[in-house]
Design an enzyme around this catalytic site. Sequence first.
Site, PDB file in Angstrom:
ATOM      1  N   HIS A 139      11.815  -9.685  -2.187  1.00 53.84           N
ATOM      2  CA  HIS A 139      12.670 -10.870  -2.327  1.00 53.84           C
ATOM      3  C   HIS A 139      13.468 -11.160  -1.056  1.00 53.84           C
ATOM      4  O   HIS A 139      13.846 -12.318  -0.824  1.00 53.84           O
ATOM      5  CB  HIS A 139      13.608 -10.685  -3.526  1.00 53.84           C
ATOM      6  CG  HIS A 139      12.887 -10.778  -4.838  1.00 53.84           C
ATOM      7  ND1 HIS A 139      13.187  -9.982  -5.939  1.00 53.84           N
ATOM      8  CD2 HIS A 139      11.835 -11.545  -5.221  1.00 53.84           C
ATOM      9  CE1 HIS A 139      12.381 -10.288  -6.932  1.00 53.84           C
ATOM     10  NE2 HIS A 139      11.550 -11.227  -6.522  1.00 53.84           N
ATOM     11  N   CYS A 199      -2.263  10.116  19.390  1.00 56.41           N
ATOM     12  CA  CYS A 199      -3.391  10.664  18.647  1.00 56.41           C
ATOM     13  C   CYS A 199      -4.551   9.678  18.587  1.00 56.41           C
ATOM     14  O   CYS A 199      -5.723  10.079  18.533  1.00 56.41           O
ATOM     15  CB  CYS A 199      -2.960  11.084  17.246  1.00 56.41           C
ATOM     16  SG  CYS A 199      -2.181   9.757  16.288  1.00 56.41           S
ATOM     17  N   CYS A 203      16.328  -9.970  -8.811  1.00 57.75           N
ATOM     18  CA  CYS A 203      15.793  -9.049  -9.814  1.00 57.75           C
ATOM     19  C   CYS A 203      16.828  -7.949 -10.037  1.00 57.75           C
ATOM     20  O   CYS A 203      17.945  -8.006  -9.508  1.00 57.75           O
ATOM     21  CB  CYS A 203      14.436  -8.477  -9.389  1.00 57.75           C
ATOM     22  SG  CYS A 203      14.498  -7.390  -7.937  1.00 57.75           S
ATOM     23  N   HIS A 253      -1.627   9.331  11.334  1.00 59.03           N
ATOM     24  CA  HIS A 253      -2.120  10.234  12.375  1.00 59.03           C
ATOM     25  C   HIS A 253      -3.637  10.160  12.405  1.00 59.03           C
ATOM     26  O   HIS A 253      -4.292  10.008  11.365  1.00 59.03           O
ATOM     27  CB  HIS A 253      -1.664  11.657  12.059  1.00 59.03           C
ATOM     28  CG  HIS A 253      -2.019  12.658  13.106  1.00 59.03           C
ATOM     29  ND1 HIS A 253      -1.551  12.593  14.399  1.00 59.03           N
ATOM     30  CD2 HIS A 253      -2.824  13.754  13.058  1.00 59.03           C
ATOM     31  CE1 HIS A 253      -2.025  13.614  15.097  1.00 59.03           C
ATOM     32  NE2 HIS A 253      -2.805  14.321  14.303  1.00 59.03           N
ATOM     33  N   CYS A 281      19.623  -6.513  -6.504  1.00 61.33           N
ATOM     34  CA  CYS A 281      18.990  -7.666  -5.857  1.00 61.33           C
ATOM     35  C   CYS A 281      19.430  -8.939  -6.558  1.00 61.33           C
ATOM     36  O   CYS A 281      19.593  -8.988  -7.787  1.00 61.33           O
ATOM     37  CB  CYS A 281      17.469  -7.508  -5.920  1.00 61.33           C
ATOM     38  SG  CYS A 281      16.537  -8.947  -5.355  1.00 61.33           S
TER      39      CYS A 281
END
Length: 815
Positions: free
Chosen positions: A235, A338, A200, A795, A197
């Site tokens: 980020h 569901c 970082c 679910h 990154c």
Amino acid sequence: SSLLTPRKRKRNNNKQQQKMASCPHCLHLQPANQNSKLYKDECVMCFDDVCDKGGLDVCLNTFKAFCVGALNHSYQHRQRTGYCVFLNIKRLYKPRQKEKEITSVEIGGEGGARLDEMKGSYEHRYTLHCYSCNVDLDYKADPHLNSLVDAVINLDSEANKSDVQAWKQEILPCEHTLTLQQVPNAPKLGSKNMSHCGMCDLDKNLWLCLTCGHLGCGRQLMEIGTNINLGGNGHALDHHNKTGHPFCVKIGTITPQGEADLYCYACDNDVKDLELAAHLAYFGINISSQTKTEKTIAEMTLEQNLRAGLFSSKENGKIMKSVFGPGMTGINNVGNSCYMASVLQCVAAIPAFRERYSPDHQHSATCDKHPAECYHCQMEKLFDGLQSGRYSCIREYQRLPAPEKKDEMEVEKEEKEKEPEEKQVEEEQRGISPKMFKKLVCKDHIDFGGMQQQDAYEFFQFLIKAVQRYERAVKGGKQDPSKVFNLQLEQRNECNVCHHARYSTVDQTELKFGMPLEHADPPLAPKDGETKEQVEERESISTIPFSKCLQCFREPETVRGFHCSICKTTTTLSQTTLVSKFPKILMANVSRFTYDGWVNEARKLFVNIGFDDVVDLATIAAPPHPEGEKLFPEDQQGGGPVINQEWVANLSAMGFESDVCAYAIEETGSAGMEQALNWLFEHGSSPETMAAIAERKNKGKKKASGPPVNEFAVEMICSMGFSNAQAIHALGETGGDAERAADWLFNHPDFIPPEAGPVEEEEEEEEEKEEGTGNSQYELFGVVQHRGTSIGSGHYVAYLRTDVGWVQFNDSKVT
């Protein structure tokens, strides 16, 4: 049994007759076409289907399918209409030979489950029969008959049309991918530039901005079922917030074929980039040399579901025993449904709903509407399917006839292959698939009309509003079973300086409660450096008594920025919201998610809620008004609840419209700014919210003596050739929906509307508010539970208290 006699007699006699090439009843019939509404998978009046013994009869006049089994809706249809030519369809089962490992969440795609392989393969048998002539017709020998049969066989049914992309979300390009402008003189990215990154040191879960080439880490991810933290400090999102660059691609998911995970922050959705190869080449990245090194979102979702055992019927590591019988019928998953199944199971357990939609009323037997397009027909079908017990059984497949001769080795081999397959079938209940109900009730809804995962609580709210809308068209809603949920909240606002008070009431169908984490036992003690999984494990062993949720509910809130008409100055209010009228059936929603840090990503809370068998809500009952209490003058003229203007200002600063913010605060019972923010994220831009706010703005306007009419909708319907009276009546029948009203009129061409009389709105209002027991004690009988670690996936299952104890309804599994 008398309904079975004509069918049996005709079939038995027919065995001794030769097939006829044609009959006079077929001459006028026309083949179905692309505009025909064809039903051939399931009976339009019950849940019998082509796999049942006897199959289905498809009427070649109406193209509706009817069962020929115990209910024999085919016979009833013939008696009512006089139609006699039907195509009988049977689907015979051929067991699969070998198990197949499913490697994709897509049904029908490469590596995924195919519908014809999930339980084996099938062969269809077709018989054209005239009941009036009592003969089977040899349709293959007659071109006209053959065209009739071929049309039914080859055209997509209404069920198939609505099943497109049932399990895999269709990812499409967005305006930002189609109009991408990459920055000039962009840097060429080598392996070193793409190793971690840019803000970082994280080297996984990396997302490349396709506008400027910035590489940032995604939001935090935890590999499900392991202690591996995939990392993510957000980020890439920070880069979007600073620059406005819309979308990015996950580096580790790029394949030489041009597939990858792409996300558009501007659209807040997964997207497709048709020019991905060219956009990557702009930064010096050759797509043909890319190697996939990380899991896609779809693969992680599949792994999450499998590892978490979301769909299993296990409780505390033990396989639960299947139960069968009336009221124990499962609901098959018809595409991430569901959330719908769990809510319907709970609603179907309520006596008022069972009585209203009982098949004993025989609505469908006398209804002139198309069964698939009639709300009451579909509700009767749904409740009969769930309550009768006919579909609470092991599916009995009609098998293909066995070959005449088999040697002993072949028979032994088939028996060995048959054993595991039959063992699996024994654990699987037949259940019902309410596709027609879903298509009718959820028609055109931006969320529930599709096949994506949704929130069960939101569906409950939508369902109750739908019930109210349809029931208002019948006797003004006097038989509306959703009245059992009606409750009334009373809000008391007291000026903290002069102590004058003001009361207001609001009608609702549910109560929302927060989770007072400070009352968790054992106490929640956050530790520095905890991973997401460790936080979830720590929360999962703690419990908050529901009595503490009630205590939190009744605590007063301080409202700042209130201009007091008595003090003539800006001061603060003490605001308390309590229940002034209790419902017969209480729907309690406990918010199980929070936002860590203000507008960061929502996180699910895993703390348990402790319920007693009997819950007493007396502590949140509104007390009688004190004698001699000083009231604001405005209170004599009524008025709505007081809205915390400071909350409105804070929420508006986040980009929401002020009137929507005020509505959100009221809808959440002024429970807090965080609750209002959560509500805004879920409902802030929904059509229902916009319509409710618009209706509120017009509420003070003078109403006509008749029902409110959308003049634009009336004009549009009249332009189709209908009269003004027909348009108004049709809008009343369909809850004001112009498209449904037009469909209703086309299906009732001979309808002559009665003279419209004034609607007693006040009387109807009284009728809607009549439910309520005044009793604050409730027995817990149903729970809808979310399984999974994320609020965006997972679910739902339902638990119901029955005569045999608590029963779990997990889609089609009932244990």
